[in-house]
Design a protein around this motif. Structure first.
Motif, PDB file in Angstrom:
ATOM      1  N   ILE A   1     -38.022   4.911  22.763  1.00  0.00           N
ATOM      2  CA  ILE A   1     -38.442   4.728  24.151  1.00  0.00           C
ATOM      3  C   ILE A   1     -39.462   3.591  24.178  1.00  0.00           C
ATOM      4  CG2 ILE A   1     -37.880   6.997  25.057  1.00  0.00           C
ATOM      5  CD1 ILE A   1     -40.718   7.905  24.454  1.00  0.00           C
ATOM      6  N   ILE A   2     -39.252   2.651  25.088  1.00  0.00           N
ATOM      7  CA  ILE A   2     -40.016   1.405  25.050  1.00  0.00           C
ATOM      8  C   ILE A   2     -40.651   1.125  26.406  1.00  0.00           C
ATOM      9  CG2 ILE A   2     -39.886  -1.068  24.568  1.00  0.00           C
ATOM     10  CD1 ILE A   2     -37.355  -0.431  22.888  1.00  0.00           C
ATOM     11  N   SER A   3     -41.946   0.935  26.401  1.00  0.00           N
ATOM     12  CA  SER A   3     -42.699   0.652  27.623  1.00  0.00           C
ATOM     13  C   SER A   3     -44.103   0.195  27.226  1.00  0.00           C
ATOM     14  CB  SER A   3     -42.782   1.906  28.503  1.00  0.00           C
ATOM     15  OG  SER A   3     -43.634   1.707  29.601  1.00  0.00           O
ATOM     16  N   ARG A   4     -44.841  -0.320  28.193  1.00  0.00           N
ATOM     17  CA  ARG A   4     -46.231  -0.690  27.899  1.00  0.00           C
ATOM     18  C   ARG A   4     -47.196   0.464  28.159  1.00  0.00           C
ATOM     19  NH1 ARG A   4     -47.515  -4.973  32.841  1.00  0.00           N
ATOM     20  NH2 ARG A   4     -47.179  -3.534  34.572  1.00  0.00           N
ATOM     21  N   SER A   5     -46.695   1.553  28.753  1.00  0.00           N
ATOM     22  CA  SER A   5     -47.547   2.688  29.112  1.00  0.00           C
ATOM     23  C   SER A   5     -47.630   3.676  27.960  1.00  0.00           C
ATOM     24  CB  SER A   5     -47.012   3.382  30.367  1.00  0.00           C
ATOM     25  OG  SER A   5     -47.786   4.520  30.667  1.00  0.00           O
TER      26      SER A   5
ATOM     27  N   TYR B   1     -44.775   0.588  22.144  1.00  0.00           N
ATOM     28  CA  TYR B   1     -45.576   0.147  23.276  1.00  0.00           C
ATOM     29  C   TYR B   1     -45.488  -1.369  23.411  1.00  0.00           C
ATOM     30  CZ  TYR B   1     -47.379   4.590  21.582  1.00  0.00           C
ATOM     31  OH  TYR B   1     -47.477   5.860  21.086  1.00  0.00           O
ATOM     32  N   LEU B   2     -44.677  -1.816  24.359  1.00  0.00           N
ATOM     33  CA  LEU B   2     -44.483  -3.248  24.582  1.00  0.00           C
ATOM     34  C   LEU B   2     -44.387  -3.535  26.075  1.00  0.00           C
ATOM     35  CD1 LEU B   2     -41.718  -4.030  21.906  1.00  0.00           C
ATOM     36  CD2 LEU B   2     -44.131  -4.662  21.759  1.00  0.00           C
ATOM     37  N   ASP B   3     -44.869  -4.705  26.461  1.00  0.00           N
ATOM     38  CA  ASP B   3     -44.715  -5.181  27.835  1.00  0.00           C
ATOM     39  C   ASP B   3     -43.359  -5.872  27.931  1.00  0.00           C
ATOM     40  OD1 ASP B   3     -44.767  -6.363  30.312  1.00  0.00           O
ATOM     41  OD2 ASP B   3     -46.679  -7.403  30.028  1.00  0.00           O
ATOM     42  N   LEU B   4     -42.419  -5.262  28.608  1.00  0.00           N
ATOM     43  CA  LEU B   4     -41.054  -5.775  28.642  1.00  0.00           C
ATOM     44  C   LEU B   4     -40.895  -7.003  29.547  1.00  0.00           C
ATOM     45  CD1 LEU B   4     -39.099  -2.402  28.675  1.00  0.00           C
ATOM     46  CD2 LEU B   4     -39.467  -3.959  26.765  1.00  0.00           C
ATOM     47  N   SER B   5     -41.945  -7.380  30.250  1.00  0.00           N
ATOM     48  CA  SER B   5     -41.896  -8.621  31.024  1.00  0.00           C
ATOM     49  C   SER B   5     -42.426  -9.806  30.218  1.00  0.00           C
ATOM     50  CB  SER B   5     -42.692  -8.482  32.329  1.00  0.00           C
ATOM     51  OG  SER B   5     -44.070  -8.287  32.051  1.00  0.00           O
ATOM     52  N   ASP B   6     -42.849  -9.549  28.979  1.00  0.00           N
ATOM     53  CA  ASP B   6     -43.368 -10.591  28.088  1.00  0.00           C
ATOM     54  C   ASP B   6     -42.336 -10.873  27.006  1.00  0.00           C
ATOM     55  OD1 ASP B   6     -44.685 -12.236  26.325  1.00  0.00           O
ATOM     56  OD2 ASP B   6     -46.450 -10.951  26.095  1.00  0.00           O
ATOM     57  N   GLU B   7     -41.788 -12.085  27.008  1.00  0.00           N
ATOM     58  CA  GLU B   7     -40.719 -12.397  26.054  1.00  0.00           C
ATOM     59  C   GLU B   7     -41.161 -12.281  24.594  1.00  0.00           C
ATOM     60  OE1 GLU B   7     -41.638 -16.419  28.150  1.00  0.00           O
ATOM     61  OE2 GLU B   7     -41.830 -14.277  28.563  1.00  0.00           O
TER      62      GLU B   7
ATOM     63  N   LYS C   1     -38.638 -11.680  35.269  1.00  0.00           N
ATOM     64  CA  LYS C   1     -38.814 -11.467  33.830  1.00  0.00           C
ATOM     65  C   LYS C   1     -38.367 -10.076  33.398  1.00  0.00           C
ATOM     66  CE  LYS C   1     -42.215 -14.755  32.155  1.00  0.00           C
ATOM     67  NZ  LYS C   1     -43.480 -14.901  31.409  1.00  0.00           N
ATOM     68  N   LEU C   2     -38.716  -9.046  34.158  1.00  0.00           N
ATOM     69  CA  LEU C   2     -38.362  -7.693  33.756  1.00  0.00           C
ATOM     70  C   LEU C   2     -36.881  -7.413  33.990  1.00  0.00           C
ATOM     71  CD1 LEU C   2     -39.201  -4.975  32.645  1.00  0.00           C
ATOM     72  CD2 LEU C   2     -39.882  -4.288  34.949  1.00  0.00           C
ATOM     73  N   ASN C   3     -36.393  -7.705  35.196  1.00  0.00           N
ATOM     74  CA  ASN C   3     -35.023  -7.323  35.553  1.00  0.00           C
ATOM     75  C   ASN C   3     -33.961  -8.161  34.850  1.00  0.00           C
ATOM     76  OD1 ASN C   3     -36.458  -5.740  37.304  1.00  0.00           O
ATOM     77  ND2 ASN C   3     -35.605  -6.583  39.172  1.00  0.00           N
ATOM     78  N   ALA C   4     -34.200  -9.446  34.747  1.00  0.00           N
ATOM     79  CA  ALA C   4     -33.175 -10.353  34.207  1.00  0.00           C
ATOM     80  C   ALA C   4     -33.464 -10.750  32.760  1.00  0.00           C
ATOM     81  CB  ALA C   4     -33.057 -11.591  35.091  1.00  0.00           C
TER      82      ALA C   4
END
Length: 257
Positions: free
Chosen positions: A35-39, A61-67, A112-115
């Protein structure tokens, strides 16, 4: 020993939580769930919510809007070499505003997040996927037509659906199924995250709501059957057909929020 894995983004609430619960309880051939998220707090709570005898849950724990996050994830996968049988790209973000009301940060976060995020997550996972694996990309009914007041969000979802259908053809020989899931509005934290007030659009408020559990269950069944696109309610399936055959001006009048 081969350890079969599922990877789920946006798993901590809403539709993602339903996917998580279904994988935990119904997919006996899946041994571990990433499970992957920044939260961190939400992921930790989710990981602790299940019986560890059923599945191993790995919280990343990752920010999925950050490449750059995907470079980190690629290194983790290179070390762990997971056998990914199911990838669910569920994380998403959007707003209900005219384009000139959106901030630069809102536009960047949505794209960034959606695409970009969904694309990079797929790119990172694919080397570890083989025959009889499944990719479920959560798109939207917004993918069917350009939608005033949700222009950027719907454009990203059109990208998701287009990418999914193209990938489904490219990956046939590898035995990997790709399904774009196109639900209507659901009662999730999507509205809170995007600061969407239902009263800002009477048409949006009047649209039939989807049940997250039903969408999760039926979309996974559709993926297992090899369907490239899944839309649940007849109302939205009709909209999908009309958006393909009607002139652009008429489609815009239908989609306008």
């Amino acid at each position: 020993m081969i350890v079969s894995s599922a990877v789920i983004t946006g798993a901590s609430s809403g539709l993602g939580r339903e996917y998580f619960d279904l994988v935990v309880n119904n997919f006996e051939d899946i041994d571990e769930i990433w499970i992957i998220s920044r939260s961190k707090d939400k992921l930790d709570a989710l990981a602790k919510s299940i019986d560890t005898d059923k599945k191993t849950v790995i919280a990343v724990y990752l920010d999925l809007s950050d490449e750059k996050s995907y470079e980190t994830l690629a290194k983790v996968f290179e070390m762990r070499r997971p056998d990914i049988r199911l990838l669910i790209n569920n994380a998403g973000y959007g707003n209900l505003k005219n384009f000139d009301e959106l901030s630069g940060d809102e536009i960047i976060s949505t794209v960034k997040l959606n695409a970009l995020g969904l694309t990079l997550m797929t790119e990172v996972c694919l080397p570890y996927m083989g025959e009889d694996s499944f990719i479920v990309n959560v798109s939207s009914i917004g993918a069917f037509a350009p939608t005033p007041k949700m222009s950027v969000y719907c454009a990203t979802k059109a990208y998701v659906s287009s990418l999914s259908v193209a990938l489904s053809e490219e990956l046939i020989d590898r035995g990997i199924t790709v399904t774009a899931v196109c639900p209507g509005p659901m009662e999730t934290n999507f509205f809170e995250a995007g600061k969407i007030n239902m009263q800002d659009s009477k048409r949006f408020a009047s649209l039939p709501r989807e049940n997250t559990r039903e969408i999760a269950e039926k979309s996974l069944k559709a993926a297992m059957k090899g369907k490239r696109t899944f839309t649940n309610k007849l109302y939205y399936r009709a909209y999908r057909v009309l958006s393909k055959i009607l002139p652009d001006d008429m489609v815009l009048s239908l989609s306008k929020l």
